[in-house]
Design an enzyme around this catalytic site. Structure first.
Site, PDB file in Angstrom:
ATOM      1  N   ARG A  36     -73.441 -12.961  63.884  1.00 40.96           N
ATOM      2  CA  ARG A  36     -73.450 -12.983  65.357  1.00 40.96           C
ATOM      3  C   ARG A  36     -72.463 -14.001  65.918  1.00 40.96           C
ATOM      4  NH1 ARG A  36     -79.821 -11.943  66.826  1.00 40.96           N
ATOM      5  NH2 ARG A  36     -79.602  -9.680  66.773  1.00 40.96           N
ATOM      6  N   LYS A 198     -91.809   3.702  62.494  1.00 42.82           N
ATOM      7  CA  LYS A 198     -92.784   4.323  63.398  1.00 42.82           C
ATOM      8  C   LYS A 198     -92.136   5.266  64.394  1.00 42.82           C
ATOM      9  CE  LYS A 198     -96.015   0.479  63.555  1.00 42.82           C
ATOM     10  NZ  LYS A 198     -96.473  -0.600  64.424  1.00 42.82           N
ATOM     11  N   GLY A 351     -80.501  -3.684  64.203  1.00 41.03           N
ATOM     12  CA  GLY A 351     -81.760  -3.796  63.470  1.00 41.03           C
ATOM     13  C   GLY A 351     -81.581  -3.504  61.997  1.00 41.03           C
ATOM     14  N   GLY A 374     -83.301  -4.281  69.479  1.00 41.62           N
ATOM     15  CA  GLY A 374     -84.074  -3.779  70.621  1.00 41.62           C
ATOM     16  C   GLY A 374     -83.172  -3.301  71.749  1.00 41.62           C
TER      17      GLY A 374
END
Ligand code: AMP
Length: 392
Positions: A36, A198, A351, A374
């Protein structure tokens, strides 16, 4: 509405506040992954070259609104100094008299790194006086923090209205260009690959991308909830059993989109993720009792790769299996390599999928690997991110 680029602003002699995302993994008081920090270097270098007085601000971890040495940005400053080969001034706070003094003594081309914004609860509360205090430090606001753009915090959104000039840095521009490109005017065929744990986390993404894509390939544990909802036996695979109705409704709605939705037709299974000696491949979509689906099977891998080969644009989010274990990583890496070989514009959501390609050392072979987990998901849901809207 359009967003200005850092290139369109005159920065010489101005106090330029750059909101970066230096929320980097740490180990033993040192930065353990500087991805990052490196991602923000082009913007920082450009501001320095344009003779700005550079003020960098970021959060790190979750210090819960209190100063805590464990979450200090000092090690980040040290790594940044190494990467840039120059001195970085460190503030011991992000607002207050000491910081104002440091900013007022800042010379052109010098860089000051403020201390963790989240040492103040007002940052996440987007509290107005805190926004004004941050804004008072600068003349220009630049955002390069795509990874936190889905948060309406003081430094990502609230302070911007109090600053005279605002623009996007290069990383922010790249994120918007590629992720926005998938949603707005994709090259066709557009293939979307979704995986991960999920389906309930990704319903809005599945639906939005099904409206945009020509083909939607679904793998990972989320595929088992969908297969189960279709009445397929999936053994002891990770299924969100309380979400089956929701999954059924989703499958029903997907029928009315133009996208061809493809679920796995075979699987790599085992009694549990550690029973490596008992790993086997199913012959079809059904998983025997007592077995868990842990990766897409070879026939699914081949059929997914065939679709990817013909794509002109591919968006991928979420591993296709439990890729952290080598026995169940083939599906994830086969599709990653098929993307690279396809010659298509290739965009990887942040992610776990970004982590998978970083780990394999192949991240640079994609057109774009998002730095926002996110944030990239919310963006792909078609939602307006507060940190992007503030720049308009
Ligand atoms: P997500 O954060 O939703 O992208 O999910 C990523 C996680 O899903 C990773 O830790 C994977 O190990 C896990 N995962 C993917 N496929 C499976 C699977 N078939 N069974 C169990 N976990 C899986």
């Amino acid at each position: 509405m359009s967003i200005l680029s850092i290139d369109q602003l005159q920065l010489a002699g101005k106090k330029v506040f750059i909101r970066v995302d230096f929320n980097t993994p740490m180990k033993d008081g040192k930065v353990s992954d500087d991805t990052r920090i490196r991602a923000a270097l082009p913007t920082i270098k450009s501001a320095v070259e344009k003779k700005a007085k550079v003020i960098l601000a970021s959060h790190l971890g979750r210090p819960d609104g209190k100063a805590n040495k464990k979450y200090s940005l000092e090690p980040v400053g040290a790594r940044l100094a190494e990467l840039l080969g120059c001195d970085i001034k460190m503030a011991d706070d992000c607002v207050g008299d000491g910081v104002r003094l440091l900013v007022s003594s800042l010379k052109e081309k010098e860089i000051l790194l403020l201390e963790n914004l989240r040492f103040h609860p007002e940052e996440e509360e987007n509290e107005d006086n805190f926004c004004k205090a941050l804004a008072a430090l600068c003349n220009v606001y630049i955002s390069d923090a795509f990874g936190t753009a889905h948060r309406a915090h003081a430094s990502t959104a609230g302070m911007v209205k109090y600053v005279q000039e605002k623009a996007a840095g290069y990383l922010m521009q790249k994120e918007l260009k590629f992720l926005g490109g998938v949603l707005k005017n994709p090259e066709r065929p557009l293939v979307t690959i979704l995986g991960g744990a999920k389906v309930s986390d990704k319903i809005a993404v599945v639906e939005n991308l099904a409206r945009k894509s020509d083909t939607l390939l679904i793998g990972g544990a989320m595929a088992y909830t969908l297969l189960r909802a279709k009445g397929v036996a999936v053994g002891t695979s990770k299924v969100e059993s309380e979400k089956l109705q929701m999954a059924q409704n989703l499958l029903e709605r997907l029928k009315s989109t133009d996208a061809k939705v493809i679920l796995p037709i075979d699987h790599i299974v085992a009694p549990n993720p550690d029973a490596i000696s008992e790993v086997m491949t199913t012959s079809g979509e059904t998983i025997p009792d007592g077995m868990m689906g842990l990766d897409i099977g070879p026939r699914t891998q081949t059929s997914f790769c065939d679709v990817i080969k013909k794509a002109k644009m591919v968006f991928w989010n979420g591993p296709l299996g439990m890729f952290e274990k080598p026995a169940f990583s083939a599906g994830t890496y086969k599709i990653a390599n098929a993307m690279i070989a396809s010659g298509a514009v290739t965009v990887v959501g942040g992610g776990d999928s970004a982590a998978a390609v970083e780990k394999a050392g192949i991240a640079s072979k994609f057109s774009h690997v998002s730095t926002g987990g996110g944030a990239s998901l919310e963006f792909m849901e078609g939602r307006e991110l507060p940190g992007v809207k503030a720049l308009e």
